[in-house]
Design a protein around this motif. Structure first.
Motif, PDB file in Angstrom:
ATOM      1  N   SER A  39       2.092 -12.923  -4.249  1.00 26.05           N
ATOM      2  CA  SER A  39       1.305 -12.786  -5.483  1.00 26.05           C
ATOM      3  C   SER A  39       2.216 -12.337  -6.626  1.00 26.05           C
ATOM      4  CB  SER A  39       0.147 -11.823  -5.286  1.00 26.05           C
ATOM      5  OG  SER A  39      -0.747 -11.961  -6.379  1.00 26.05           O
ATOM      6  N   LEU A  40       1.593 -11.971  -7.711  1.00 25.10           N
ATOM      7  CA  LEU A  40       2.343 -11.655  -8.930  1.00 25.10           C
ATOM      8  C   LEU A  40       2.063 -10.234  -9.382  1.00 25.10           C
ATOM      9  CD1 LEU A  40       1.497 -15.006 -10.740  1.00 25.10           C
ATOM     10  CD2 LEU A  40       3.582 -14.454  -9.465  1.00 25.10           C
ATOM     11  N   ARG A  41       3.121  -9.443  -9.470  1.00 21.49           N
ATOM     12  CA  ARG A  41       2.968  -8.107 -10.069  1.00 21.49           C
ATOM     13  C   ARG A  41       2.873  -8.273 -11.588  1.00 21.49           C
ATOM     14  NH1 ARG A  41       7.608  -7.984  -6.911  1.00 21.49           N
ATOM     15  NH2 ARG A  41       7.660  -6.567  -5.134  1.00 21.49           N
ATOM     16  N   PRO A  42       2.098  -7.425 -12.247  1.00 24.35           N
ATOM     17  CA  PRO A  42       2.114  -7.480 -13.710  1.00 24.35           C
ATOM     18  C   PRO A  42       3.237  -6.582 -14.240  1.00 24.35           C
ATOM     19  CG  PRO A  42       0.320  -6.080 -12.958  1.00 24.35           C
ATOM     20  CD  PRO A  42       1.094  -6.485 -11.733  1.00 24.35           C
ATOM     21  N   GLY A  43       4.352  -7.198 -14.576  1.00 23.02           N
ATOM     22  CA  GLY A  43       5.481  -6.422 -15.105  1.00 23.02           C
ATOM     23  C   GLY A  43       5.283  -6.146 -16.583  1.00 23.02           C
ATOM     24  N   SER A  44       5.875  -5.063 -17.040  1.00 26.89           N
ATOM     25  CA  SER A  44       5.827  -4.767 -18.483  1.00 26.89           C
ATOM     26  C   SER A  44       7.255  -4.548 -18.969  1.00 26.89           C
ATOM     27  CB  SER A  44       4.971  -3.520 -18.748  1.00 26.89           C
ATOM     28  OG  SER A  44       5.721  -2.357 -18.481  1.00 26.89           O
ATOM     29  N   PRO A  45       7.467  -4.590 -20.279  1.00 27.38           N
ATOM     30  CA  PRO A  45       8.843  -4.497 -20.788  1.00 27.38           C
ATOM     31  C   PRO A  45       9.556  -3.200 -20.408  1.00 27.38           C
ATOM     32  CG  PRO A  45       7.379  -5.358 -22.475  1.00 27.38           C
ATOM     33  CD  PRO A  45       6.502  -4.919 -21.340  1.00 27.38           C
ATOM     34  N   ASP A  46       8.812  -2.115 -20.177  1.00 31.25           N
ATOM     35  CA  ASP A  46       9.475  -0.864 -19.792  1.00 31.25           C
ATOM     36  C   ASP A  46       9.055  -0.398 -18.397  1.00 31.25           C
ATOM     37  OD1 ASP A  46       6.901  -0.055 -20.264  1.00 31.25           O
ATOM     38  OD2 ASP A  46       7.382   1.356 -21.873  1.00 31.25           O
ATOM     39  N   ASN A  47       8.493  -1.302 -17.618  1.00 29.14           N
ATOM     40  CA  ASN A  47       8.047  -1.023 -16.239  1.00 29.14           C
ATOM     41  C   ASN A  47       6.902  -0.024 -16.144  1.00 29.14           C
ATOM     42  OD1 ASN A  47      10.003  -2.743 -15.375  1.00 29.14           O
ATOM     43  ND2 ASN A  47      11.464  -1.147 -14.792  1.00 29.14           N
TER      44      ASN A  47
ATOM     45  N   GLY B  58       0.791  -1.231   0.000  1.00 28.65           N
ATOM     46  CA  GLY B  58       0.000   0.000   0.000  1.00 28.65           C
ATOM     47  C   GLY B  58       0.821   1.279   0.000  1.00 28.65           C
ATOM     48  N   MET B  59       2.102   1.181  -0.353  1.00 27.64           N
ATOM     49  CA  MET B  59       2.884   2.415  -0.434  1.00 27.64           C
ATOM     50  C   MET B  59       2.393   3.247  -1.608  1.00 27.64           C
ATOM     51  SD  MET B  59       6.794   1.322   0.292  1.00 27.64           S
ATOM     52  CE  MET B  59       6.829   0.208  -1.080  1.00 27.64           C
ATOM     53  N   LEU B  60       2.253   4.542  -1.377  1.00 30.49           N
ATOM     54  CA  LEU B  60       1.916   5.481  -2.450  1.00 30.49           C
ATOM     55  C   LEU B  60       3.192   6.282  -2.667  1.00 30.49           C
ATOM     56  CD1 LEU B  60      -1.573   6.539  -1.039  1.00 30.49           C
ATOM     57  CD2 LEU B  60      -1.043   4.685  -2.649  1.00 30.49           C
ATOM     58  N   ALA B  61       4.068   5.738  -3.492  1.00 31.26           N
ATOM     59  CA  ALA B  61       5.462   6.184  -3.475  1.00 31.26           C
ATOM     60  C   ALA B  61       5.978   6.597  -4.854  1.00 31.26           C
ATOM     61  CB  ALA B  61       6.324   5.074  -2.888  1.00 31.26           C
ATOM     62  N   PRO B  62       5.427   7.690  -5.406  1.00 35.95           N
ATOM     63  CA  PRO B  62       5.946   8.102  -6.717  1.00 35.95           C
ATOM     64  C   PRO B  62       7.417   8.497  -6.667  1.00 35.95           C
ATOM     65  CG  PRO B  62       4.436   9.764  -5.827  1.00 35.95           C
ATOM     66  CD  PRO B  62       4.345   8.571  -4.930  1.00 35.95           C
ATOM     67  N   VAL B  63       7.877   8.940  -5.519  1.00 32.79           N
ATOM     68  CA  VAL B  63       9.269   9.404  -5.423  1.00 32.79           C
ATOM     69  C   VAL B  63      10.209   8.238  -5.133  1.00 32.79           C
ATOM     70  CG1 VAL B  63      10.851  10.931  -4.179  1.00 32.79           C
ATOM     71  CG2 VAL B  63       8.523  11.695  -4.704  1.00 32.79           C
ATOM     72  N   THR B  64       9.928   7.490  -4.066  1.00 34.26           N
ATOM     73  CA  THR B  64      10.906   6.455  -3.693  1.00 34.26           C
ATOM     74  C   THR B  64      10.773   5.180  -4.526  1.00 34.26           C
ATOM     75  OG1 THR B  64       9.462   5.869  -1.831  1.00 34.26           O
ATOM     76  CG2 THR B  64      11.359   7.265  -1.346  1.00 34.26           C
TER      77      THR B  64
ATOM     78  N   ASN C  28       3.292  -0.278  -9.084  1.00 32.07           N
ATOM     79  CA  ASN C  28       2.521   0.930  -8.754  1.00 32.07           C
ATOM     80  C   ASN C  28       1.013   0.759  -8.900  1.00 32.07           C
ATOM     81  OD1 ASN C  28       4.759   2.805  -8.197  1.00 32.07           O
ATOM     82  ND2 ASN C  28       5.296   2.401 -10.327  1.00 32.07           N
ATOM     83  N   GLY C  29       0.532  -0.456  -8.767  1.00 29.59           N
ATOM     84  CA  GLY C  29      -0.899  -0.686  -8.994  1.00 29.59           C
ATOM     85  C   GLY C  29      -1.793   0.024  -7.987  1.00 29.59           C
ATOM     86  N   ILE C  30      -1.401  -0.012  -6.726  1.00 31.89           N
ATOM     87  CA  ILE C  30      -2.243   0.671  -5.730  1.00 31.89           C
ATOM     88  C   ILE C  30      -2.186   2.177  -5.996  1.00 31.89           C
ATOM     89  CG2 ILE C  30      -2.636   1.059  -3.269  1.00 31.89           C
ATOM     90  CD1 ILE C  30      -3.070  -1.859  -4.047  1.00 31.89           C
ATOM     91  N   LEU C  31      -0.981   2.686  -6.177  1.00 31.69           N
ATOM     92  CA  LEU C  31      -0.826   4.124  -6.446  1.00 31.69           C
ATOM     93  C   LEU C  31      -1.638   4.565  -7.661  1.00 31.69           C
ATOM     94  CD1 LEU C  31       0.593   6.893  -6.122  1.00 31.69           C
ATOM     95  CD2 LEU C  31       2.496   5.964  -7.469  1.00 31.69           C
ATOM     96  N   LEU C  32      -1.627   3.752  -8.707  1.00 31.21           N
ATOM     97  CA  LEU C  32      -2.232   4.182  -9.973  1.00 31.21           C
ATOM     98  C   LEU C  32      -3.721   3.881 -10.094  1.00 31.21           C
ATOM     99  CD1 LEU C  32       0.690   3.318 -12.434  1.00 31.21           C
ATOM    100  CD2 LEU C  32      -0.083   5.589 -11.727  1.00 31.21           C
ATOM    101  N   SER C  33      -4.332   3.365  -9.051  1.00 31.28           N
ATOM    102  CA  SER C  33      -5.765   3.047  -9.148  1.00 31.28           C
ATOM    103  C   SER C  33      -6.632   4.270  -9.428  1.00 31.28           C
ATOM    104  CB  SER C  33      -6.249   2.351  -7.866  1.00 31.28           C
ATOM    105  OG  SER C  33      -5.622   1.106  -7.770  1.00 31.28           O
TER     106      SER C  33
ATOM    107  N   LEU D 124       6.192   8.299 -16.762  1.00 25.56           N
ATOM    108  CA  LEU D 124       5.696   7.465 -15.666  1.00 25.56           C
ATOM    109  C   LEU D 124       5.666   8.268 -14.367  1.00 25.56           C
ATOM    110  CD1 LEU D 124       4.678   4.772 -14.668  1.00 25.56           C
ATOM    111  CD2 LEU D 124       7.031   4.017 -14.376  1.00 25.56           C
ATOM    112  N   LEU D 125       6.682   9.081 -14.142  1.00 29.55           N
ATOM    113  CA  LEU D 125       6.692   9.913 -12.937  1.00 29.55           C
ATOM    114  C   LEU D 125       5.469  10.829 -12.931  1.00 29.55           C
ATOM    115  CD1 LEU D 125       8.140  10.931 -10.367  1.00 29.55           C
ATOM    116  CD2 LEU D 125       9.226  12.658 -11.812  1.00 29.55           C
ATOM    117  N   ALA D 126       5.194  11.447 -14.090  1.00 32.33           N
ATOM    118  CA  ALA D 126       4.047  12.367 -14.168  1.00 32.33           C
ATOM    119  C   ALA D 126       2.746  11.630 -13.853  1.00 32.33           C
ATOM    120  CB  ALA D 126       3.980  12.997 -15.555  1.00 32.33           C
ATOM    121  N   LEU D 127       2.617  10.424 -14.385  1.00 30.15           N
ATOM    122  CA  LEU D 127       1.402   9.634 -14.122  1.00 30.15           C
ATOM    123  C   LEU D 127       1.309   9.299 -12.637  1.00 30.15           C
ATOM    124  CD1 LEU D 127      -0.873   8.225 -15.932  1.00 30.15           C
ATOM    125  CD2 LEU D 127       0.390   6.117 -15.490  1.00 30.15           C
ATOM    126  N   ASN D 128       2.429   8.854 -12.075  1.00 31.16           N
ATOM    127  CA  ASN D 128       2.450   8.480 -10.657  1.00 31.16           C
ATOM    128  C   ASN D 128       2.141   9.683  -9.761  1.00 31.16           C
ATOM    129  OD1 ASN D 128       3.093   5.855 -11.288  1.00 31.16           O
ATOM    130  ND2 ASN D 128       5.278   6.049 -10.880  1.00 31.16           N
TER     131      ASN D 128
END
Ligand code: GLY
Length: 442
Positions: free
Chosen positions: A344-352, A46-52, A373-378, A61-65
């Motif tokens: 569990s399994l994170r859904p990784g992508s080729p460029d994260n 449950g970390m909401l961690a765009p910075v760390t 970043n699934g929780i953060l990006l919900s 991705l930073l802008a989205l986060n």
């Protein structure tokens, strides 16, 4: 007749956020998942961690986060008001402790990178580190303070979203989607499902998705079939099944998102009460670890990161390493009660970066690949996918077009701006082929 405006495959926090926002716009929504919330939405810390959580991935991705983090307080407050359930959003900030001088030097580099991106963070001396978190081990040389990296209780969040969608009239089907129904051009375009909801803009917009346009002729996704043999029809189907998003039959391989499972293990401990005030992260002898203190005294320690295919069995070595490294940073953790190991399994992508947008076939939207970043990006995924389905502009999603990897495969250079291309053969195959579960998160 099993018909709605929108079908969402996957009832993790991503799928639920999409379903909730779509239903708020008056669309009729069906969400299908055999075990809602049993996947990475439960294992996450449950970390909401765009910075760390920023690992030199880049500005888009930073802008989205950051934008999703900005939307979090209102998102959590709206959920609480609607459902009466507190999802444990906590403005606690994050302390990244350096383990040794080399680690401190690496943190300085990260800090400099963050400064170029105008992200708020500051370096801490050894003394400042201990005064922020007195439970940290003595002798750590310094650290980094990210005052805007907060937390939410991901399990409470999932429960609140389930309550919100139920209240909004979303139909929740406990089944596994085995197949996507595609048909010829006859059903393409805007479909009147017969519901009271508004029309949804299901067609590919060639102006905004040039790669997606008609890549698969006149074929259109018009619904799904579940393991119980039931068919469900909708103008738009949203694929939000996290790491399991490739395990559904009926789609051309080029349309399936190149998502891969990245196994993560977290541990849950209880007490001592008040041990930590902030999220604490560290790199102990090169091993990343984080400790997320909940307000009720529980602590979540994470996380392993393993390329192990679809194996979700807890691994003793990962439990040992997480406990060892966490207790090295915060010695009193050894006194805590051990409550749980979750895998569990994170859904990784080729460029994260996530894949969010129209697929290269009409009637299908992809929302997966949120990786760490699934929780953060919900919040942002829910908002923007609902906008997309309603036919509104979603410029912030442009860099995350699911077709960016297909574009890379076709290009002569073999690279896209988003990242490196992959082939389907390089991705782990889900042995069950038909499993889908929740989208993943931090
Ligand atoms: N965002 C934390 C993790 O994926 O472990």
């Amino acid at each position: 007749m099993n018909s709605s405006d929108v079908i969402v495959i996957g009832a993790g926090v991503i799928g639920l956020s999409i379903a909730w926002r779509c239903s708020q716009r008056g669309m009729s929504v069906t969400i299908i998942d055999p075990t809602p919330g049993a996947g990475a939405s439960a294992t996450a810390a449950g970390m909401l961690a765009p910075v760390t959580e920023l690992h030199f991935e880049g500005r888009d991705l930073l802008a989205l986060n950051l934008e999703s983090a900005t939307r979090y307080p209102a998102f959590a407050a709206e959920l609480a008001e609607l459902t009466g359930l507190d999802a444990g959003f906590r403005r606690c900030g994050t302390v990244q402790a350096a383990w040794d001088a080399a680690d401190l030097a690496a943190l300085r580099q990260v800090h400099s990178f963050q400064q170029t991106l105008q992200v708020t963070s500051q370096m801490l001396t050894s003394r400042e580190l201990r005064s922020l978190e007195p439970a940290l081990a003595a002798g750590l040389p310094g650290g980094l303070w990210a005052e805007d990296d907060h937390q939410i209780d991901n399990r409470l969040l999932h429960a609140a979203l389930m309550a919100a969608v139920a209240k909004a009239g979303v139909r929740i089907v406990a089944a596994r989607v085995t197949e996507v129904i595609t048909s010829g051009g006859a059903e393409s375009g805007i479909v009147d499902s017969g519901s009271a909801g508004p029309e949804v803009a299901a067609t590919v917009d060639a102006a905004t998705a040039p790669v997606a346009s008609r890549a698969h002729g006149d074929a259109v996704v018009s619904g799904v079939v579940t393991d119980g043999g039931e068919s469900y029809r909708a103008a738009v189907t949203v694929l939000a099944a996290g790491a399991w998003s490739r395990g559904i039959a009926g789609l051309p391989d080029a349309v399936l998102p190149p998502v891969r499972p990245v196994k993560g293990q977290t541990l849950r401990l209880r007490g001592p009460q008040g041990l930590l005030t902030h999220v604490v992260r560290g790199n102990v002898k090169g091993n990343a670890v984080y400790i997320v203190p909940r307000s009720d005294g529980n602590l979540v320690i994470g996380a392993s990161s393993e390329e192990a295919g679809f194996d979700v069995r807890p691994r003793a070595g990962a439990v040992y390493e997480l406990l060892r490294d966490a207790a090295t940073l915060v010695p009193e953790l050894s006194e805590a009660e051990f409550v749980e190991v979750s895998t569990s399994l994170r859904p990784g992508s080729p460029d994260n970066a996530p894949m969010i947008g129209r697929a290269a076939i009409d009637g299908l939207i992809v929302a997966t690949g949120h990786f760490r970043n699934g929780i953060l990006l919900s919040p942002i995924t829910g908002d923007e996918v609902a906008r997309l389905i309603a036919g509104e502009p979603t410029p912030i999603l442009a860099p995350f077009n699911p077709s960016r990897f297909a574009r890379a495969r076709r290009s002569t250079t073999g690279r896209s701006s988003g990242g490196s291309a992959v082939t389907a053969a390089e991705l782990p195959q889900d042995p069950r082929k038909i499993e889908q579960s929740a989208e993943v998160g931090a």
